[in-house]
Design an enzyme around this catalytic site. Structure first.
Site, PDB file in Angstrom:
ATOM      1  CB  ALA A  10     -50.799  53.339  -4.892  1.00  0.00           C
TER       2      ALA A  10
ATOM      3  N   GLY B  79     -53.351  59.356  -5.657  1.00  0.00           N
ATOM      4  CA  GLY B  79     -52.532  58.971  -4.503  1.00  0.00           C
ATOM      5  C   GLY B  79     -51.051  59.151  -4.772  1.00  0.00           C
TER       6      GLY B  79
ATOM      7  CG  PHE C  38     -61.660  63.926 -25.319  1.00  0.00           C
ATOM      8  CD1 PHE C  38     -60.593  63.310 -25.938  1.00  0.00           C
ATOM      9  CD2 PHE C  38     -62.410  63.198 -24.395  1.00  0.00           C
ATOM     10  CE1 PHE C  38     -60.279  61.995 -25.654  1.00  0.00           C
ATOM     11  CE2 PHE C  38     -62.103  61.882 -24.109  1.00  0.00           C
ATOM     12  CZ  PHE C  38     -61.034  61.279 -24.732  1.00  0.00           C
TER      13      PHE C  38
ATOM     14  CD  GLN D 150     -68.923  60.683 -17.536  1.00  0.00           C
ATOM     15  OE1 GLN D 150     -67.739  60.328 -17.520  1.00  0.00           O
ATOM     16  NE2 GLN D 150     -69.290  61.916 -17.786  1.00  0.00           N
TER      17      GLN D 150
ATOM     18  CG  HIS E  36     -67.435  56.292 -21.591  1.00  0.00           C
ATOM     19  ND1 HIS E  36     -67.545  56.004 -22.931  1.00  0.00           N
ATOM     20  CD2 HIS E  36     -66.349  57.080 -21.459  1.00  0.00           C
ATOM     21  CE1 HIS E  36     -66.557  56.601 -23.582  1.00  0.00           C
ATOM     22  NE2 HIS E  36     -65.814  57.264 -22.707  1.00  0.00           N
TER      23      HIS E  36
ATOM     24  CG  LEU F  53     -63.530  53.456 -21.722  1.00  0.00           C
ATOM     25  CD1 LEU F  53     -64.899  54.088 -21.668  1.00  0.00           C
ATOM     26  CD2 LEU F  53     -62.586  54.138 -20.743  1.00  0.00           C
TER      27      LEU F  53
ATOM     28  CD  GLU G 233     -65.814  61.970 -24.763  1.00  0.00           C
ATOM     29  OE1 GLU G 233     -66.231  61.387 -23.745  1.00  0.00           O
ATOM     30  OE2 GLU G 233     -65.674  63.189 -24.833  1.00  0.00           O
TER      31      GLU G 233
ATOM     32  NE  ARG H  68     -66.540  60.650 -21.469  1.00  0.00           N
ATOM     33  CZ  ARG H  68     -65.429  60.375 -20.797  1.00  0.00           C
ATOM     34  NH1 ARG H  68     -65.474  60.179 -19.479  1.00  0.00           N
ATOM     35  NH2 ARG H  68     -64.278  60.273 -21.424  1.00  0.00           N
TER      36      ARG H  68
ATOM     37  CG  HIS I  63     -66.532  55.905 -17.445  1.00  0.00           C
ATOM     38  ND1 HIS I  63     -65.555  54.962 -17.659  1.00  0.00           N
ATOM     39  CD2 HIS I  63     -65.952  57.095 -17.730  1.00  0.00           C
ATOM     40  CE1 HIS I  63     -64.439  55.554 -18.061  1.00  0.00           C
ATOM     41  NE2 HIS I  63     -64.647  56.852 -18.094  1.00  0.00           N
TER      42      HIS I  63
ATOM     43  NE  ARG J   3     -64.639  61.922 -15.135  1.00  0.00           N
ATOM     44  CZ  ARG J   3     -64.140  61.385 -16.250  1.00  0.00           C
ATOM     45  NH1 ARG J   3     -63.558  62.139 -17.164  1.00  0.00           N
ATOM     46  NH2 ARG J   3     -64.243  60.084 -16.479  1.00  0.00           N
TER      47      ARG J   3
ATOM     48  CB  SER K 137     -61.312  61.828 -14.557  1.00  0.00           C
ATOM     49  OG  SER K 137     -60.889  61.001 -15.605  1.00  0.00           O
TER      50      SER K 137
END
Lengths: 610, 252
Positions: free
Chosen positions: A13, A17, A116, A248, A250, A260, A263, A294, A361, A402, A407
């Protein structure tokens, strides 16, 4: 044991999801099973934004976004899927706005956009404002908005239920499936944390949206609960995992902690500096500098540290400098991440640069699907009634690396698609019979773990796994370091068979669940390392110092990894002969590597420069 | 060679030396006893360790049966609200050094919700109140073909209450909620505020009507516990006051 029957069962969820649930619950009787309360899911930790070429603040179009995604993924991206991602991005963002998401706004009142990493105008000319955002809590706002709409639509949730098995009508680990024969997913088995009871969910369609597996590493931005459950369950049932070697890192995790820092900090003007105060990204990516993708930034940072230009007493991190930005600008655009620096490191970002280092990440790889979200059981065929979306899945829109903001986009585009496809399928499909005792494997596994009177501590094994993965399979890898990791994992798999838990109770037994999760982590780390050993090239997030160049002639293929009993076949449908014919033997099973072609449409692979 | 953070563990703030701390934890396991008990654990902590790190040390190295919820571990998922030294906080956002580690640090489940096991409470009543205030955008007429427009000023009007992570630290710090579990509680009102003051929303009067109920906003006694407890820094009491004022000034 309790049994339930739903047309569509969604496992997980988070963003994918719940986005799927909003589609499928309109059309079909749907249940969402989640090991966490939905609002605890890690989508909520995403910060910077969601990419879509709205062109609200400057010229942009989805074709440029497609190109950036393909190039960002070092050309291992399936280009048909990337095109869908970029085209449907626009409607996905508008969907969220109409659902109530409080995006930041332009002076005219449109959705605001910011820069980004790796997102450019006109195929790499300069950075473009493409990320739609809500301060630096875009993921939080997406998760809240999706949950709010699930409340509105009265979606049925089973919270704090752990799905521990996937049921199919053929044993894919051993059976040879004749051409044209169907394989169907028929249900899942879940463990209710509060009571310790086992529940069986029979379903016409099942969507896996269980998220990532960052906890195979020690330094990670991922939640404690991101233990690769969905990937491992599919893998254990004989389904392949695709491109698991691509993980990945980060660039900007808080040094030593891995928490985190978005970015977006660099999108808003933040600069990475080494111990000499040099803006070192100018050397590695002269055009877009700190906003390179990244993988490139993470490697550049690690290289600065390695060459002795790291900052701090141990010279083991670099600095993220925001001190030239107006405090009011920082407060408006980056309030949460600057708060993290204050809370956890005692650093004031207005006046001091923040110590940062790459943090594990995101899994680019996962359960292979087609663009409808249907799960592949080899390079060609699908499992009927089984879907996957989000980080657990590999479509593959991210290829080997990515781009930031893709994402939150992925979960919305492919969550929606899989929800629709599953509900559509459930309308005409019928329930398939379950085996006589569908819970037998889960009950045996839980009993064995709970009843082992004494043994090794789960936490010790997990720590050893995370240590070896950080040491040997991180930003820089070699054949030797990866083999070291593999030999450690073999040993840890043995120790795991002797692990025990102290809590022997039935109610809310998190000790037991952590032990089960460790089993998932070990399997996912193992397949990650086997795939990484086999890929003797450097591409995207997978950097082999012993093979520093990309090798399209031999490796422009997706890895497909299967776990099978020793006596089973070493072949899979759709496999292409070549460098992927590798079998790794383990105690009682083997990992068989195969491959799948990369889909190319518009873009010929080129050298990747920024 | 592979880059690693192994040596970076102390981090820049690592000048704070390691220390020993006693964690005094409220234990309850209905499979063992109907009575809760206090149990002390002594753990070695690094300078920048959080309460969650200490709980993990206990669970992972000493007593696996210690039970609590946690997920993100940096204050955004809302799983680990608990009562630490008598105040509601997130265990992952509370540094041990900031809660006087010279004395035993007490850790209890949040109050006013049924305790399931150790630090875990039943969150269902909390989410039930949240669901009742219709926490979703309500609009009439056709959906626009592009986005709805909203000025930055209108967007800023409800920014504070969009930060809520539903951790229940506010609601379970409220003396009214402790004595009357039927009271909606601050978190539900915060989430109603988030929509009542959203210029795109047309369901304000319905929500105000719900909150005008005898278990609604008028139960608030302005003790400010909720504002102090909020780990996201939301001005909870102010939001409740604004909802009260809207009830008086808006005809519905």
């Amino acid at each position: 044991m309790q049994t339930h029957q739903y047309d569509v069962v969604i496992v997980g969820a988070g963003g994918a999801g719940m986005r799927a649930a909003l589609e499928s619950s309109k059309e079909a009787r749907t249940a969402v099973i989640s090991k966490l309360y939905p609002t605890r899911s890690h989508t909520g930790a995403a910060q910077g934004g969601m990419a879509a070429a709205l062109a609200n603040v400057e010229d942009d179009n989805w074709e440029w976004h497609t190109f950036d995604t393909v190039k960002g993924g070092d050309y291992l991206v399936d280009q048909d899927a990337a095109e869908i991602l970029a085209r449907e991005a626009i409607e996905s963002v508008l969907d969220l706005e109409r659902m109530g998401l409080p995006f930041n706004r332009t002076p005219e009142g449109k959705i605001d956009q910011r820069r980004f990493g790796g997102h450019t105008r006109d195929h790499g000319q300069s950075a473009v404002r493409r990320a739609c955002y809500a301060a630096d809590r875009t993921g939080h706002m997406i998760l809240q908005t999706l949950y709010q709409n699930c409340v509105k639509q009265d979606v049925e949730f089973f919270n704090e239920f752990y799905v521990l098995d996937l049921i199919t009508d053929h044993d894919l680990t051993t059976e040879e499936i004749a051409a044209g024969e169907e394989v169907n997913a028929t249900g899942v088995v879940a463990y209710d944390l509060a009571t310790g009871e086992i529940h069986v969910f029979q379903a016409k369609a099942i969507i896996f949206a269980t998220g990532g597996a960052g906890k195979i590493f020690k330094t990670t931005s991922n939640a404690h609960t991101l233990t690769g459950d969905g990937m491992a369950l599919a893998y254990r049932r004989g389904l392949p995992l695709e491109d698991m070697e691509f993980f990945q890192f980060h660039p900007t995790g808080l040094a030593g902690l891995g928490i985190l820092l978005s970015e977006a900090a660099r999108g808003e003007g933040g600069i990475l500096r080494n111990s000499e105060g040099e803006r070192f990204m100018e050397r590695y990516a002269p055009t877009i500098k700190d906003l390179a993708p990244r993988d490139i930034v993470a490697r550049s940072m690690a290289n600065e540290v390695r060459e002795g230009r790291g900052a701090g007493p141990n010279k083991d991190y670099v600095l993220l400098d925001l001190t030239h930005l107006e405090p009011a600008h920082i407060d408006a655009k980056l309030p949460d991440i600057t708060e993290f620096a204050r809370t956890y490191l005692g650093i004031e970002p207005y006046t001091e640069p923040v110590p940062v280092y790459p943090t594990a990440h995101y899994a680019m790889g996962g359960v292979p699907t087609n663009v409808k979200g249907e799960v592949l059981r080899d390079g060609v065929n699908v499992v009927k009634g089984l879907y996957a979306a989000g980080e657990v899945a590999c479509v593959s829109v991210h290829g080997s690396n990515r781009l930031g903001t893709n994402s939150l986009l992925d979960i919305n585009v492919f969550g929606k698609r899989s929800g629709r496809a599953a509900a559509e399928y459930a309308k005409t499909a019928s329930f398939h019979e379950l085996p006589d005792d569908p819970t037998v494997r889960v009950v045996a596994q839980l009993d064995e773990m709970r009843n082992r009177p004494e043994g090794e501590r789960v936490a010790d094994i997990r720590k050893a796994l995370q240590d070896t993965m950080d040491l040997n399979a991180q930003v820089f890898r070699t054949g030797d370091s990866l083999n070291e990791a593999l030999s450690d994992i073999r040993e840890l798999q043995k120790r795991y068979r002797n692990a025990s838990v102290q809590d022997k109770g039935k109610l809310f037994n998190t000790d037991l669940l952590e032990a089960i999760e460790l089993g998932f982590l070990l399997d996912i780390a193992e397949v990650t390392v086997v795939a990484a050993i086999n890929r003797k090239e450097s591409r995207g997030g997978h950097y082999r110092e012993d093979y520093p160049n990309r090798d399209d002639a031999h490796y422009m293929l997706h890895t497909m990894a299967y776990r099978r009993p020793p006596e089973a076949s070493d072949q899979a449908e759709g496999h292409i002969e070549g460098y992927f014919d590798h079998v790794e033997e383990f105690d009682g099973y083997k990992v068989v590597l195969g491959s799948k072609p990369v889909i190319q449409t518009r873009y010929e692979p080129m050298e990747r420069k920024y | 060679m592979t880059a690693t953070l192994e040596a970076a563990a102390p981090s820049p703030a690592g000048e704070i030396p390691s220390f020993t701390v006693t964690m005094r934890i409220r234990r309850f396991n209905p499979e063992v006893s109907d009575e809760p008990t206090w149990e002390d654990f002594t753990v070695e902590a690094h300078g920048t360790d959080r309460v969650l790190d200490a709980l993990h040390k206990i669970k992972w190295d000493m007593d696996g049966s210690l039970t609590f919820r946690r997920s993100c571990a940096h204050g955004v998922c809302g799983s680990d609200a608990m009562r630490i030294n008598g105040r509601n906080r997130l265990a992952c956002k509370t540094l041990l050094k900031d809660v006087n580690p010279d004395k035993p640090i007490t850790v209890e489940p949040i109050k006013g919700l049924p305790v399931v096991k150790d630090l875990v409470v039943d969150m269902e009543p909390f989410f039930a109140s949240y669901r009742e205030i219709m926490p979703f955008l309500i609009t009439t007429g056709n959906e626009p073909s592009k986005e709805r427009y909203q000025s930055p000023e209108d967007r800023a009007r409800f920014d504070d209450t969009t930060k809520c992570i539903l951790c229940a630290a506010c609601t379970s710090s409220c003396p009214v909620f402790w004595t009357d579990g039927q009271y909606f509680g601050p978190a539900a009102i915060v989430n109603a505020h988030r929509f009542i003051f959203d210029s795109r929303d047309e369901g304000g009067s319905q929500r105000l009507e719900i909150l005008n109920d005898k278990e609604g906003v008028w139960r608030c006694r302005t003790t400010f516990n909720c504002t102090e407890a909020c780990p996201r820094g939301i001005e909870v009491t102010k939001a409740i006051q604004e909802v009260k004022r809207a009830m008086i000034t808006r005809a519905f």
